[in-house]
Every structure is written in structure tokens, then in C-alpha cells.
Design a protein around this motif. Structure first.
Motif, PDB file in Angstrom:
ATOM      1  N   GLU A 263      -6.437  11.087   0.290  1.00  0.00           N
ATOM      2  CA  GLU A 263      -5.759  10.593  -0.908  1.00  0.00           C
ATOM      3  C   GLU A 263      -4.248  10.816  -0.853  1.00  0.00           C
ATOM      4  N   LEU A 264      -3.801  11.571   0.130  1.00  0.00           N
ATOM      5  CA  LEU A 264      -2.357  11.804   0.247  1.00  0.00           C
ATOM      6  C   LEU A 264      -1.713  10.946   1.328  1.00  0.00           C
ATOM      7  N   ILE A 265      -2.541  10.175   2.028  1.00  0.00           N
ATOM      8  CA  ILE A 265      -1.953   9.360   3.088  1.00  0.00           C
ATOM      9  C   ILE A 265      -1.299   8.133   2.463  1.00  0.00           C
TER      10      ILE A 265
ATOM     11  N   ASN B 212       0.818  -1.222   0.000  1.00  0.00           N
ATOM     12  CA  ASN B 212       0.000   0.000   0.000  1.00  0.00           C
ATOM     13  C   ASN B 212       0.853   1.274   0.000  1.00  0.00           C
ATOM     14  N   ASN B 213       2.153   1.142  -0.299  1.00  0.00           N
ATOM     15  CA  ASN B 213       3.028   2.324  -0.335  1.00  0.00           C
ATOM     16  C   ASN B 213       3.456   2.621  -1.777  1.00  0.00           C
ATOM     17  N   PRO B 214       2.875   3.638  -2.421  1.00  0.00           N
ATOM     18  CA  PRO B 214       3.098   3.862  -3.860  1.00  0.00           C
ATOM     19  C   PRO B 214       4.530   4.287  -4.210  1.00  0.00           C
TER      20      PRO B 214
ATOM     21  N   VAL C 222       4.319  17.320   0.543  1.00  0.00           N
ATOM     22  CA  VAL C 222       4.051  16.245   1.496  1.00  0.00           C
ATOM     23  C   VAL C 222       5.352  15.582   1.971  1.00  0.00           C
ATOM     24  N   ARG C 223       6.460  15.809   1.252  1.00  0.00           N
ATOM     25  CA  ARG C 223       7.779  15.378   1.754  1.00  0.00           C
ATOM     26  C   ARG C 223       8.773  16.468   1.392  1.00  0.00           C
ATOM     27  N   PRO C 224       9.434  17.091   2.386  1.00  0.00           N
ATOM     28  CA  PRO C 224      10.404  18.141   2.056  1.00  0.00           C
ATOM     29  C   PRO C 224      11.661  17.538   1.436  1.00  0.00           C
TER      30      PRO C 224
ATOM     31  N   VAL D  28       5.938  15.332  -8.457  1.00  0.00           N
ATOM     32  CA  VAL D  28       4.593  15.909  -8.312  1.00  0.00           C
ATOM     33  C   VAL D  28       3.550  14.801  -8.315  1.00  0.00           C
ATOM     34  N   ILE D  29       2.530  14.980  -7.475  1.00  0.00           N
ATOM     35  CA  ILE D  29       1.432  14.004  -7.419  1.00  0.00           C
ATOM     36  C   ILE D  29       0.265  14.543  -8.245  1.00  0.00           C
ATOM     37  N   LEU D  30      -0.185  13.699  -9.192  1.00  0.00           N
ATOM     38  CA  LEU D  30      -1.255  14.052 -10.131  1.00  0.00           C
ATOM     39  C   LEU D  30      -2.183  12.844 -10.276  1.00  0.00           C
TER      40      LEU D  30
ATOM     41  N   LEU E  97      19.473  13.469  -0.364  1.00  0.00           N
ATOM     42  CA  LEU E  97      18.165  13.300   0.294  1.00  0.00           C
ATOM     43  C   LEU E  97      17.128  13.058  -0.787  1.00  0.00           C
ATOM     44  N   GLU E  98      16.082  12.290  -0.472  1.00  0.00           N
ATOM     45  CA  GLU E  98      15.051  11.981  -1.444  1.00  0.00           C
ATOM     46  C   GLU E  98      14.350  13.260  -1.920  1.00  0.00           C
ATOM     47  N   SER E  99      13.728  13.164  -3.112  1.00  0.00           N
ATOM     48  CA  SER E  99      13.116  14.342  -3.737  1.00  0.00           C
ATOM     49  C   SER E  99      12.004  14.955  -2.881  1.00  0.00           C
ATOM     50  N   THR E 100      11.785  16.238  -3.100  1.00  0.00           N
ATOM     51  CA  THR E 100      10.612  16.929  -2.569  1.00  0.00           C
ATOM     52  C   THR E 100       9.383  16.324  -3.255  1.00  0.00           C
ATOM     53  N   VAL E 101       8.347  15.978  -2.486  1.00  0.00           N
ATOM     54  CA  VAL E 101       7.108  15.486  -3.100  1.00  0.00           C
ATOM     55  C   VAL E 101       6.028  16.552  -2.926  1.00  0.00           C
ATOM     56  N   LEU E 102       5.486  16.994  -4.069  1.00  0.00           N
ATOM     57  CA  LEU E 102       4.528  18.105  -4.097  1.00  0.00           C
ATOM     58  C   LEU E 102       3.199  17.611  -4.656  1.00  0.00           C
TER      59      LEU E 102
ATOM     60  N   PRO F 225      -5.737   6.316  -7.123  1.00  0.00           N
ATOM     61  CA  PRO F 225      -6.031   7.083  -8.340  1.00  0.00           C
ATOM     62  C   PRO F 225      -4.961   8.103  -8.711  1.00  0.00           C
ATOM     63  N   THR F 226      -3.872   8.219  -7.918  1.00  0.00           N
ATOM     64  CA  THR F 226      -2.879   9.261  -8.191  1.00  0.00           C
ATOM     65  C   THR F 226      -1.495   8.655  -8.425  1.00  0.00           C
ATOM     66  N   VAL F 227      -0.631   9.441  -9.071  1.00  0.00           N
ATOM     67  CA  VAL F 227       0.739   8.970  -9.344  1.00  0.00           C
ATOM     68  C   VAL F 227       1.733  10.096  -9.039  1.00  0.00           C
ATOM     69  N   ALA F 228       2.888   9.725  -8.481  1.00  0.00           N
ATOM     70  CA  ALA F 228       3.980  10.682  -8.270  1.00  0.00           C
ATOM     71  C   ALA F 228       4.954  10.538  -9.440  1.00  0.00           C
TER      72      ALA F 228
ATOM     73  N   GLY G 166       4.611   5.633   3.175  1.00  0.00           N
ATOM     74  CA  GLY G 166       5.925   6.254   3.011  1.00  0.00           C
ATOM     75  C   GLY G 166       6.021   7.598   3.698  1.00  0.00           C
ATOM     76  N   LEU G 167       4.878   8.143   4.029  1.00  0.00           N
ATOM     77  CA  LEU G 167       4.892   9.446   4.676  1.00  0.00           C
ATOM     78  C   LEU G 167       4.592   9.319   6.167  1.00  0.00           C
ATOM     79  N   LEU G 168       4.639   8.091   6.680  1.00  0.00           N
ATOM     80  CA  LEU G 168       4.353   7.879   8.098  1.00  0.00           C
ATOM     81  C   LEU G 168       5.510   8.338   8.972  1.00  0.00           C
TER      82      LEU G 168
HETATM   83  O1  TXA Z   1      14.381  11.071  -4.684  1.00  0.00           O
HETATM   84  C1  TXA Z   1      13.489  10.237  -4.767  1.00  0.00           C
HETATM   85  O2  TXA Z   1      12.282  10.540  -4.751  1.00  0.00           O
HETATM   86  C2  TXA Z   1      13.910   8.781  -4.876  1.00  0.00           C
HETATM   87  C3  TXA Z   1      14.608   8.590  -6.214  1.00  0.00           C
HETATM   88  C4  TXA Z   1      14.939   7.156  -6.501  1.00  0.00           C
HETATM   89  O3  TXA Z   1      13.858   9.164  -7.215  1.00  0.00           O
HETATM   90  N1  TXA Z   1      12.786   7.916  -4.731  1.00  0.00           N
HETATM   91  C5  TXA Z   1      12.160   7.746  -3.541  1.00  0.00           C
HETATM   92  O4  TXA Z   1      11.134   6.842  -3.592  1.00  0.00           O
HETATM   93  O5  TXA Z   1      12.478   8.316  -2.517  1.00  0.00           O
HETATM   94  P1  TXA Z   1      10.448   6.209  -2.313  1.00  0.00           P
HETATM   95  O6  TXA Z   1       9.540   5.176  -2.810  1.00  0.00           O
HETATM   96  O7  TXA Z   1      11.493   5.771  -1.366  1.00  0.00           O
HETATM   97  O8  TXA Z   1       9.582   7.373  -1.746  1.00  0.00           O
HETATM   98  C6  TXA Z   1       8.431   7.771  -2.463  1.00  0.00           C
HETATM   99  C7  TXA Z   1       7.567   8.611  -1.562  1.00  0.00           C
HETATM  100  C8  TXA Z   1       6.952   7.779  -0.480  1.00  0.00           C
HETATM  101  O9  TXA Z   1       6.920   8.544   0.700  1.00  0.00           O
HETATM  102  C9  TXA Z   1       5.537   7.536  -1.020  1.00  0.00           C
HETATM  103  O10 TXA Z   1       4.645   7.274   0.003  1.00  0.00           O
HETATM  104  C10 TXA Z   1       5.285   8.837  -1.752  1.00  0.00           C
HETATM  105  O11 TXA Z   1       6.531   9.184  -2.330  1.00  0.00           O
HETATM  106  N2  TXA Z   1       4.332   8.674  -2.840  1.00  0.00           N
HETATM  107  C11 TXA Z   1       4.530   8.073  -4.038  1.00  0.00           C
HETATM  108  N3  TXA Z   1       3.410   8.093  -4.784  1.00  0.00           N
HETATM  109  C12 TXA Z   1       2.474   8.753  -4.056  1.00  0.00           C
HETATM  110  C13 TXA Z   1       1.105   9.096  -4.259  1.00  0.00           C
HETATM  111  N4  TXA Z   1       0.488   8.774  -5.385  1.00  0.00           N
HETATM  112  N5  TXA Z   1       0.467   9.760  -3.262  1.00  0.00           N
HETATM  113  C14 TXA Z   1       1.103  10.092  -2.123  1.00  0.00           C
HETATM  114  N6  TXA Z   1       2.395   9.777  -1.856  1.00  0.00           N
HETATM  115  C15 TXA Z   1       3.073   9.123  -2.803  1.00  0.00           C
END
Ligand code: TXA
Ligand code: MG
Length: 331
Positions: A226-228, A55-57, A195-197, A100-102, A180-185, A117-120, A231-233
Motif C-alpha cells: 500500500e506504500l508503493i 497511478n501516482n497519488p 517513505v521520503r526523507p 503523513v499517510i493515513l 526540498l519536498e516534504s518528508t513523507v511519513l 485507500p490512503t491519502v497523504a 513517486g517513490l521509484l
Molecule cells: O513538499 C511537498 O511535499 C510538495 C509541496 C507542493 O507540498 N509536494 C510534493 O508532491 O512533493 P509530489 O506529488 O511531487 O510528491 C508526493 C509524493 C510522491 O512521492 C507520492 O508518490 C507520495 O508523495 N504519495 C502521495 N500520496 C501517497 C500515498 N497515499 N501513499 C504513498 N505515497 C504517496
């Protein structure tokens, strides 16, 4: 000669992806464990190799903004015109450490997105990652190439150490520049929300988008459902050795004899560390970020009972650094 050999390796890696195999590759943030994002069976191998909860996308990597638009379904987003404009504005930050999440495009296998229903999506800037994506000519889903819950890898050796036997090929592109892992917007609502700095900071996003951007949640708030995602726990990115922030130590507190110290720059611990790592002589946060995960891994392999880590102001890049360290220090 060398570049021919490098090109042959990239071609081979792209062929393996086409065959549904797993390829670990460098990005500027951390190493990713990649598979064809359209191939459900290949994606299942990623979850199995990492021991990742289903369940972790995963994040999908593409080479261009056109592909990014193509693998999302922007027409079903809350306001396609605005979202398209945001993406155009974000091209100033791509290729780079921003996901980016879309809404999910139909070509992306459902298990990439944990059935949701969403993809990063992101466009990495490491030349090896871009070469691989161009050679493969398709979307590559890649989480960080570490066992689930462990510290992300910032060298090819880190990948070999913890996942070596589970990966068909590891591309070595040297140590990751950002670390550090990417910023997730999230672009799913009227106000973009981090959602992740990461190394693309709130200020950079506000500047690029020219609109308000919400920061990561302070602990009291609740995230839209939809953002939970797991991976963001709260707990994540942890070494096996317990970690504490230096700011959590009581004055004169007695610590285990085998305590290590992870120092950003000038902190002088009150205790006598068994092992000490200094990340940056001049206190440069970019250097701290780039060396952080490697140093945590090394300290984790030093037979310690406790790692005490330095802290910084949670601003700019410091926000991402402190996010990872607070998570690592949670029980
Ligand atoms: O820098 C990065 O982002 C690295 C490199 C390899 O690109 N990847 C990375 O992936 O850190 P991962 O799987 O370790 O972390 C992905 C994060 C997780 O916290 C996950 O829950 C979140 O992105 N995520 C992915 N798709 C999502 C979605 N559709 N909605 C909400 N969160 C999502
Ligand atoms: Mg990860």
C-alpha cells in the motif's frame, strides 16, 4: 495598499480553486500545483498538466490539524487511538515540511489518491500557502509544480518556465525556504515509517513521537504494497543532462569536455569544470538544500554533457539531499 492587493490576489486564487481551476502556489518546500481535492475533474487537470502517471497519488494541503483529521478516516486506521495520539504529537512539527499517510477520508476525490485507500496530508508553513488555504476553506491537492520526472520548482519563475501556459494563476511568494519536498511519513502500521526523507528528519520525528520510526528503505528491503507509488521509484527529480555523483568518478577518469560541477562548499574537482556552482560558502546544509534545485536547473540550461555533483553524509538534512541526488543520478 500592498496588503489589500495581496489579499485580493488570494481571494481571486481561492475563487479559481472553487471553479475547478489550477493555481500554483509557494510552500516552504517547493511550489505546488493546486486544485480542489474534492473535485475529480479539477484533479484530472493536474495529472494532465504535469504529464503525471495516473497511478501516482498527490499530497493534500490543509490549514489546520482539525482539517487534517477530518480529511483522513482515522477510525479505519490500524489503531485509531494511537494514530490520533501520534497526530497530536506531530502538531509540534506543523505547520511544516511533513506529510503523513493515513486512510483516505470520503470527501477526498479518489483520483487524488490514484484510486487507493490512503491519502497523504500536510499543513504547509509558507504564509501565502496558509492564506490561500484559509481563504479557500477546503483541501488543496498539490504535487510539485513541475512536469513529471523533472526537478521541482523553488521559485515562481521555475513554474512559469515549465508549466506557465497550463496554470490559471501562479502566486509568487519568493524563493522557497527549505527547497526540498516534504518528508513523507506513513502512519499506516504499528511503527511509523518515513517513505521520503525531507527537512523533518528521523531524529525530529522520533523526538516528537517518542517512539521508534523506521527510515526510508535501503535498496534491499521491500515496501508494503500500500506504500508503493511511482513517486517513490528509483529515478526521479532529474535534470535532462546526465548527473553523476563525485564519489562515482574513478581517479583520473576522462570526462566530457562540457562537464559542470555542482559544489556544496569546499570540494575541489580533479577535472576543470566548464561551469561551476557553489551552493554554500560555509557548508551549511540548509543553504545547500535551499539552492540545490535552482542550481540543477541552471546547470541543466548551460548546454553541458554532464553534471558532476558533490555529496555529503546522508544524515539529518543530508539524508534528503543525498536521496534527491542519488535519484537524479540514476540512468
Ligand atoms: O513538499 C511537498 O511535499 C510538495 C509541496 C507542493 O507540498 N509536494 C510534493 O508532491 O512533493 P509530489 O506529488 O511531487 O510528491 C508526493 C509524493 C510522491 O512521492 C507520492 O508518490 C507520495 O508523495 N504519495 C502521495 N500520496 C501517497 C500515498 N497515499 N501513499 C504513498 N505515497 C504517496
Ligand atoms: Mg514531485
Amino acid at each position: 495598499m500592498e496588503s489589500n492587493a495581496a489579499q485580493a490576489t488570494i481571494t481571486h486564487a481561492a475563487t479559481l480553486l472553487t471553479q475547478g481551476k489550477l493555481v500554483a502556489f509557494p510552500t516552504e518546500t517547493v511550489y505546488g500545483l493546486g486544485a480542489d481535492a474534492r473535485n475529480e475533474a479539477a484533479i484530472a487537470k493536474i495529472y494532465a498538466a504535469k504529464g503525471r502517471p495516473s497511478n501516482n497519488p498527490l499530497i493534500v494541503h490543509v490549514a489546520t490539524v482539525e482539517e487534517l483529521r477530518c480529511y483522513a478516516d482515522i477510525s479505519s486506521s490500524w489503531n485509531p487511538a494511537v494514530v490520533n495520539e501520534w497526530i497530536t504529537k506531530l502538531t509540534s512539527l506543523w505547520p511544516g515540511p511533513l506529510s503523513v499517510i493515513l486512510p483516505r477520508g470520503k470527501e477526498i476525490a479518489p483520483n487524488v489518491c490514484a484510486g487507493g485507500p490512503t491519502v497523504a496530508l500536510r499543513i504547509p508553513r509558507h504564509p501565502v500557502a496558509l492564506d490561500l488555504l484559509r481563504a479557500f476553506q477546503g483541501p488543496v491537492a498539490a504535487p510539485s509544480a513541475n512536469p513529471s520526472m523533472y526537478v521541482s520548482p523553488t521559485t515562481a519563475q521555475h513554474v512559469r518556465d515549465s508549466l506557465g501556459d497550463k496554470v490559471d494563476l501562479i502566486l509568487d511568494g519568493g524563493p522557497c525556504e527549505v527547497g526540498l519536498e516534504s518528508t513523507v511519513l506513513s502512519l499506516l502500521h504499528g511503527i511509523p515509517r518515513v517513505v521520503r526523507p525531507g527537512a523533518v528528519t528521523l531524529d525530529m520525528l522520533r523526538h516528537a513521537l517518542g517512539c521508534p520510526v523506521e527510515g526510508p528503505l535501503s535498496s534491499g528491503e521491500t515496501l508494503p504494497s500500500e506504500l508503493i507509488s511511482p513517486g517513490l521509484l528509483a529515478k526521479h527529480y532529474s535534470p535532462r543532462t546526465p548527473v553523476r555523483l563525485r564519489t562515482s568518478l574513478a581517479h583520473g577518469e576522462k570526462l566530457p569536455p562540457k562537464t559542470g560541477a555542482l559544489i556544496f562548499s569546499h570540494w575541489q574537482p580533479e577535472f576543470t569544470p566548464r561551469v561551476t556552482k557553489v551552493l554554500s560558502q560555509c557548508g551549511d546544509l540548509e543553504e545547500v538544500a535551499a539552492r540545490l534545485f535552482g542550481a540543477l536547473r541552471e546547470l541543466d540550461e548551460s548546454g553541458l554533457d554532464l553534471i558532476v555533483v558533490d555529496t555529503c553524509e546522508p544524515l539529518g538534512l543530508g539524508e534528503a539531499i543525498m536521496d534527491r541526488l542519488i535519484r537524479a543520478s540514476r540512468q
